[in-house]
Structures are given as structure tokens and as C-alpha cells.
Design an enzyme around this catalytic site. Structure first.
Site, short mmCIF file in Angstrom:
data_model
loop_
_atom_site.label_atom_id
_atom_site.label_comp_id
_atom_site.label_asym_id
_atom_site.label_seq_id
_atom_site.Cartn_x
_atom_site.Cartn_y
_atom_site.Cartn_z
N GLY A 230 0.85 -1.10 0.10
CA GLY A 230 -0.09 -0.40 -0.17
C GLY A 230 1.10 1.44 -0.16
CG ASP B 6 -3.17 -8.90 -2.27
OD1 ASP B 6 -3.51 -8.34 -3.11
OD2 ASP B 6 -2.58 -8.92 -1.23
CE LYS C 254 -0.56 -6.61 -1.31
NZ LYS C 254 -1.66 -6.61 -0.53
P1 NDP Z 1 -12.45 -1.29 -6.16
O1 NDP Z 1 -13.06 -2.87 -6.99
O2 NDP Z 1 -12.67 -0.81 -4.90
O3 NDP Z 1 -12.78 -0.41 -8.33
C1 NDP Z 1 -12.92 -0.94 -9.04
C2 NDP Z 1 -12.75 -0.22 -9.91
O4 NDP Z 1 -12.66 -0.58 -11.22
C3 NDP Z 1 -14.47 0.48 -10.46
O5 NDP Z 1 -14.60 1.75 -9.96
C4 NDP Z 1 -14.50 -0.46 -11.58
O6 NDP Z 1 -16.23 -0.24 -11.90
C5 NDP Z 1 -13.99 -0.35 -12.67
N1 NDP Z 1 -13.63 -1.38 -13.36
C6 NDP Z 1 -13.25 -2.97 -12.24
N2 NDP Z 1 -13.37 -3.88 -13.48
C7 NDP Z 1 -13.95 -2.92 -14.50
C8 NDP Z 1 -13.98 -3.51 -16.59
N3 NDP Z 1 -13.50 -4.56 -16.73
N4 NDP Z 1 -14.43 -2.18 -16.69
C9 NDP Z 1 -14.48 -1.28 -16.54
N5 NDP Z 1 -14.32 -0.81 -15.37
C10 NDP Z 1 -14.08 -1.33 -14.46
O7 NDP Z 1 -10.28 -1.80 -6.65
P2 NDP Z 1 -9.87 -1.05 -5.48
O8 NDP Z 1 -10.12 0.59 -5.63
O9 NDP Z 1 -9.74 -1.54 -4.73
O10 NDP Z 1 -8.77 -1.80 -6.43
C11 NDP Z 1 -7.94 -1.56 -7.52
C12 NDP Z 1 -6.43 -1.46 -7.61
O11 NDP Z 1 -5.14 -1.56 -6.47
C13 NDP Z 1 -6.62 -3.54 -7.62
O12 NDP Z 1 -5.89 -3.66 -8.25
C14 NDP Z 1 -5.91 -3.45 -6.02
O13 NDP Z 1 -5.66 -5.50 -5.59
C15 NDP Z 1 -4.79 -2.70 -6.05
N6 NDP Z 1 -4.85 -2.04 -4.53
C16 NDP Z 1 -5.81 -1.54 -3.61
C17 NDP Z 1 -5.77 -1.10 -2.13
C18 NDP Z 1 -6.70 -1.34 -1.68
O14 NDP Z 1 -6.21 -1.01 -0.56
N7 NDP Z 1 -7.78 -0.80 -1.83
C19 NDP Z 1 -4.40 -1.78 -2.22
C20 NDP Z 1 -3.22 -1.34 -3.36
C21 NDP Z 1 -3.54 -2.36 -4.31
P3 NDP Z 1 -17.99 -0.23 -11.36
O15 NDP Z 1 -17.14 0.94 -9.71
O16 NDP Z 1 -18.25 0.81 -12.10
O17 NDP Z 1 -17.49 -1.39 -11.01
N1 HSE Z 2 -6.44 -6.30 -0.30
C1 HSE Z 2 -5.57 -5.99 -0.28
C2 HSE Z 2 -4.65 -5.96 0.94
C3 HSE Z 2 -4.71 -4.37 -1.03
O1 HSE Z 2 -5.59 -5.85 1.85
O2 HSE Z 2 -3.92 -5.96 0.97
C4 HSE Z 2 -3.75 -3.92 -0.34
O3 HSE Z 2 -2.87 -4.61 -1.15
#
Ligand code: NDP
Ligand code: HSE
Length: 590
Positions: free
Chosen positions: A381, A447, A451
């Protein structure tokens, strides 16, 4: 933290000063947090010395005059320092939100001593050991500038006094830099706002700086720096260059414009929405394409100011400079990551699943098309574990890396340890934006395995086959095991570990381990991540917020800013800061 695990070598230290010229509103504290995080993620410790919000000191002087009617300086100093105290507390809160381990210290907590005229005093001493001790737990110490303590109470250091605070801290703490962040990117031959032809100096002698800077840097601060041999850097937010004030020959330089970049953000979930906030807070630096989502109407209802699309062509229109992939998944997201680089955009992603699967290919595409590929947020993160691994020297050969690297599992295990029900803890981790779209990815160790694979690449130059990483699932953890651990005063954590096997190949596994409460990982609460990096010469420990909107957005945004600096030609693609302290040290020695 268990002291056994602390690194022994003193880290590099920067004193960064943020004046009122970069503090116009409370929104500016997030900008300052970006600047501080940029240094922290290169492994530096930071003392952030901060002024009051713009106009606040004047208001307090007027208020003091109104109520006190020609009150003596001691009373006025006690009042006007409140602007800096408030500002330091606000910066502490902004850093906490961004997940940067921070301690805010008031002058009396550091024995910051002063003497002289209550409204134009000088600093005379600081308890160095007290300040440095706070770095055992924090990466950043925030200190209010502009005042210190005397026998008769607080006194202020005169107009621009925060510059003097920064210089004195740099001297007493033997810092590697004293960087004064202003609303201009250095000292100019003339006011650049009024004279477009004004030239910025790359470096100036102290005496010349006093003549030319016309109050941009406090006169007393320059005199003190000259006397103590402190090199001053005058710089703007987000820049990697500066005017250096030292014992040097004057050297003028053309001003360097920041190149405005077009950004395509793919995904507007927990992370994407935070990154868009940061991009929109810098309208002079970025143009944002419509953000790619599945359901534009859902997002439009909450963000009327932002454009959304479900059409990739629209999201990727006008040849974006940087594609920021924040959708998750390994199907569509993987294709878009590859095509972004192939089509000539730089790529920033937080998607560890794609990176773990496809790093070799993405690296080669980036190389072939001369594009930047950055993925700091994919691991840790906001905890800069990949940056730390990248900065280790060959002498510091890594033997193993182990850590708590999934925020969701840590949050759940912490909650279970506190007596919560499993289903409630999972639902809460989802609601807080920590969990993956499919939380079984977190629970089953997938996950963490992704990592680990990325960590192995940075630690050992090898990416293990994901199928070769055994993993223990949290869903299969019997409640009796948690109960038994609690009774034995142990705490269960999900730990990922990788090391080199006897055959020279990476061995990696994800397991649920019961640890004594004194262990460094046992104290990690909620969504925290922590890493122990065992090197040939010492073991390093790093911790931070491992998941959630703001720490992750901070890390993604730092990647974007690094690329912007690299594109402007004033920094390499990887962080450029690490080299500078040595340069400063040499200058100081000469
Ligand atoms: P979310 O599920 O909250 O958000 C995903 C977003 O992507 C949504 O807005 C969704 O749209 C959009 N989306 C997904 N698939 C499609 C598609 N096929 N076409 C168009 N739009 C799409 O994910 P996060 O923000 O939590 O995570 C995003 C990335 O960051 C991931 O790879 C995750 O592993 C990584 N990550 C997340 C962390 C966290 O703390 N959350 C920390 C570190 C990394 P809609 O809302 O309309 O469905
Ligand atoms: N789902 C992941 C976690 C987000 O909980 O660590 C950060 O990579």
C-alpha cells in the site's frame, strides 16, 4: 517495536520547511504530505518544519493588538505562535491519513530553546537525542517553526523565522539537506511573477543570496547557515531541482517548466477515486480523461465534476502520457496494461496480480517502447518496501524477506483477536476498502503470494512461479486455533516469506503463524503491513498502512509525480533524491 529488529545504520535525514506561501488553504496539507512522502519512500527520515497558514500570523498580530492594546512582545509571541502550532497539528493529521508514520512535536517536547527579543529571537539549543529517538517509531517529525521557548515563555523568531528554524534543525541534527519549499522554484534574478525573463540561479553564495533573494529567504537564516556551514536549498513543491545556497560560485540557469500531462485513469473504486482527487487538486499539472468504470451513472451521481465512461477508447483518447490502471483483475486489466505501454503511454498500476503474472513482459514492453513502468502501490500500500529493496547496495545482499503483507487479513486477524466474529470482520474490511473485489483473494493467501513474487523480483532478481508458492487460507483457520493462541499469549498473523534455496532458486510461502506478542509483527494493528528484510550485514524493519484509499493513492500519486519529474528531464525514472545528500555532504566538507 522490538528493538532487536531495528536497523543499526543511521538513516539519511532531510529537514523540509513549508512556509505560508505554500499554505493557502487546508487542502495544501495534502500537497505537503505528497512532498514529504516522496522523501520518505526513498528511505529518508524527515523533519518537516511548518509555518502558519497564509494570513494567519497577520490575523493573530491584529487580534493581539485589538485585545492587548500595545501589549508587550512576550504576550504577543505567546499568541502568534498558535498559528504554527495549529499548522503542525494539521500536517500531522494529513500525514496520518496518507499512512506516513509521524510524530508531531511542540518545542517544549524537544527542549527547543531560544533567547533575545520576544518578537525577533534566535534559537540557541535543541535536545538532539530526544528528537532522534522519535525516529524509532516515526518516519516524519513535524515541528512548528517560528518560535522557541525561554525561561519567560515562548518567543518568536521574526518574520520568515521558520526558515531559521529549518536551518538550525539541519545543523543540530546533522541533516543531509535543509530544503525550504516556497511558491517559486528557486531564487531568481528578479521576481519571476513580474519579470518573465528573470533567470533562476542554480546556486548562489550566501552573501549573494542575501542581496538577490530580497527576503525570499529570511536574512537571519542565511547568516546562520553561512556561519554553521549549512547548505540551503530553495525549491518548489514537486520539483527535483532547486537553488542551492552554499560556499559556491554563482551559477544562473534557465527556469524549467513542469510539463502538463494527460492522464487516463482506469477504475474509480477505493483507490481510483482517491487518485482522481489528488490529480484534480493539481490542475496546472494534469489533464484528466474520462475515468473508465463499468457503471458511469453510479459514479457520476457522487462526482458531478468528474467525467466517466464505460468505453475504453474514450478513457484512452488523446494519447495519454500516463495510463493509471486501478481496476484490478488479470483479464481486461492485463490487456490494458500491455496495450498502454505498446501504444506509447507510461504505465502506473497498483495491480499486484497483473504485475506478479506479467512483470517480465511489461518490463520488456516498457524497455522496447522507452516508457516508464511503476507499481509501488502493488506491494505494501503506502509502505515503500519495493523502494527500500531497490536502494540496497550489493554489499547488503538480501537473505530473506518476510512480512505481514495483506492488510485485509491483518485487519481480520486483529479483529478476531479482539473477539469479533469472522463474517463481521470480513464485511468491515470490505466496507473500509481494504479487501479485493473478491475477498477470497485476500483470505486464501493469493494476494500475499502475488506480493511475495514481486518482492522476490526486487530482492533476488527472480519471479517465482505463483503455482509454486504454498499458501494457508484464513477461511480454513479453526476458531479453536485462535482461542488456543490467545490462551498461550500468542497472536496469529498471516506471514509471507521468501528466501533463496540451496539451489539458488527462490523459495516462498504464505502461512498463518502464531507469534509472541513481543514480535515486531504482533504489534501491527488493523490494516498495517510490516516487513523484516534480513541482509548480510543487518536486518531492516519497515511498517506502514498496507491498504485503504489514501495510503494507496499516496503511493500511486508519488509514482505519477516521479514520472512527471523524469519526463521534465530533471530526474531519472526512479527516485532521484538518494544521490543528493552525498552531494551536499561533499559540499559541506569542502
Ligand atoms: P475497486 O473494486 O474498489 O474498484 C475497481 C474499479 O475498477 C471500479 O471503479 C470498477 O468500476 C472499475 N472496473 C473494474 N473492472 C472493470 C471493467 N472491466 N471495466 C471498467 N471498469 C472496471 O478496487 P480497488 O480500488 O480497491 O483496487 C484497485 C486496484 O488496486 C486493484 O488491483 C487492487 O489490488 C489494487 N490495490 C488496492 C488497494 C486497496 O487498499 N484497495 C491497495 C493496493 C492495491 P465500477 O465501480 O463501475 O464497477
Ligand atoms: N487487498 C489488499 C490488502 C489491498 O488487503 O492488502 C492492498 O494491497
Amino acid at each position: 517495536m522490538n528493538k532487536l529488529y531495528l536497523a543499526s545504520k543511521a538513516p539519511r535525514l532531510s529537514v523540509l520547511k513549508f512556509g505560508s506561501s505554500v499554505l493557502h488553504s487546508t487542502a495544501d496539507y495534502a500537497r505537503i504530505a505528497h512532498e514529504i512522502y516522496r522523501h520518505v519512500r526513498t528511505g529518508e527520515k524527515v523533519v518537516a518544519v511548518v509555518s502558519a497558514l497564509d494570513g494567519e500570523t497577520d490575523n493573530l498580530f491584529a487580534l493581539g493588538e485589538d485585545v492587548g492594546h500595545h501589549a508587550d512582545g512576550v504576550g504577543i509571541a505567546r499568541l502568534v505562535r498558535c498559528g504554527e502550532l495549529k499548522s503542525a497539528a494539521l500536517l500531522g493529521l494529513a500525514l496520518e491519513r496518507a499512512g506516513v508514520p509521524t510524530a508531531v512535536l511542540d518545542p517544549h517536547e524537544m527542549d527547543l530553546r531560544a533567547e533575545g527579543d520576544p518578537l525577533d529571537a534566535n534559537l540557541t539549543g535543541l535536545d538532539r537525542a530526544k528528537v532522534l529517538a522519535r525516529f524509532e517509531q516515526a518516519d516524519v517529525i513535524v515541528a512548528p517553526g517560528f518560535f522557541g521557548d525561554t525561561e519567560v515563555g515562548p518567543v518568536t523568531l521574526g518574520r520568515g523565522g521558520t526558515d531559521l528554524t529549518a536551518v538550525m534543525f539541519a545543523h543540530w541534527l546533522d541533516a543531509d539537506r535543509a530544503r525550504l519549499i516556497k511558491d517559486v522554484d528557486g531564487v531568481y534574478t528578479d521576481d519571476p511573477a513580474k519579470s518573465p525573463d528573470a533567470l533562476r540561479f542554480d546556486q548562489l553564495d550566501y552573501q549573494e543570496a542575501r542581496e538577490v533573494s530580497r527576503g525570499l529567504v529570511q536574512d537571519k537564516a542565511i547568516l546562520a547557515a553561512e556561519d554553521l556551514g549549512v547548505v540551503i536549498e530553495v525549491a518548489a513543491l514537486g520539483r527535483s531541482y532547486e537553488t542551492r545556497i552554499a560556499k559556491v560560485e554563482r551559477a544562473p540557469a534557465q527556469t524549467r517548466e513542469v510539463q502538463r500531462l494527460r492522464i487516463a485513469v482506469l477504475g474509480h473504486g477505493a483507490v481510483g477515486a482517491g487518485v482522481c482527487d489528488y490529480l484534480e487538486a493539481h490542475p496546472n499539472r494534469f489533464d484528466l480523461n474520462p475515468v473508465l468504470v463499468r457503471d458511469p451513472s453510479k459514479h457520476g451521481a457522487n462526482h458531478a465534476e468528474r467525467a466517466f465512461t464505460a468505453t475504453p477508447e474514450e478513457a484512452l483518447a488523446h494519447q495519454p502520457d500516463i495510463v493509471v490502471e486501478l481496476m484490478g483483475g488479470t483479464g481486461f486489466a492485463r490487456c490494458l496494461c500491455q496495450s498502454a505501454l505498446r501504444d506509447g503511454s507510461d504505465l502506473v498500476t497498483a495491480n499486484k496480480a497483473v504485475i506478479a503474472l506479467d512483470l517480465a513482459r511489461l518490463d520488456s514492453l516498457a524497455h522496447e517502447h522507452k516508457r516508464h513502468l511503476r507499481y509501488s502501490a502493488a506491494v505494501g500500500g503506502g509502505t515503500p518496501i519495493l523502494e527500500l529493496l531497490d536502494t540496497l547496495t550489493p554489499r547488503e545482499t538480501v537473505r530473506s524477506v518476510e512480512g505481514v503483507m495483506n492488510g485485509t487479513c491483518n485487519y481480520i486477524l486483529d479483529a478476531l483477536d479482539g473477539g469479533a466474529l469472522f463474517a463481521d470482520a470480513v464485511a468491515q474490511a470490505q466496507a473500509l476498502g481494504f479487501a479485493e473485489a473478491d475477498p477470497s483473494t485476500d483470505l486464501d493467501g493469493d494476494d500475499a503470494a502475488d506480493k511475495l513474487a514481486i518482492i522476490a523480483h526486487h530482492a533476488f532478481g527472480q519471479i517465482p512461479d505463483l503455482r509454486d508458492i504454498p499458501r494457508e487460507s484464513l477461511s480454513a483457520l479453526p476458531p479453536e486455533r485462535i482461542e488456543a493462541a490467545r490462551e498461550a499469549d500468542l497472536v496469529i498473523k498471516q506471514i509471507g516469506r521468501c528466501s533463496l534455496g540451496p539451489d539458488g532458486k527462490v523459495e516462498a510461502r504464505v502461512e498463518l503463524r502464531a507469534l509472541p506478542r513481543m514480535h515486531a509483527f504482533a504489534s501491527l494493528r488493523n490494516e498495517a503491513n510490516g516487513f523484516l528484510i534480513e541482509c548480510s550485514d543487518r536486518t531492516r524493519y519497515l511498517k506502514g498502512k498496507g491498504a485503504g484509499r489514501w495510503p494507496t493513492a499516496e503511493s500511486v500519486f508519488a509514482d505519477i509525480m516521479d514520472i512527471q519529474r523524469a519526463r521534465a528531464g530533471n530526474a531519472p525514472a526512479r527516485q532521484d533524491l538518494a544521490d543528493d545528500p552525498m552531494r551536499l555532504k561533499q559540499d559541506l566538507a569542502s
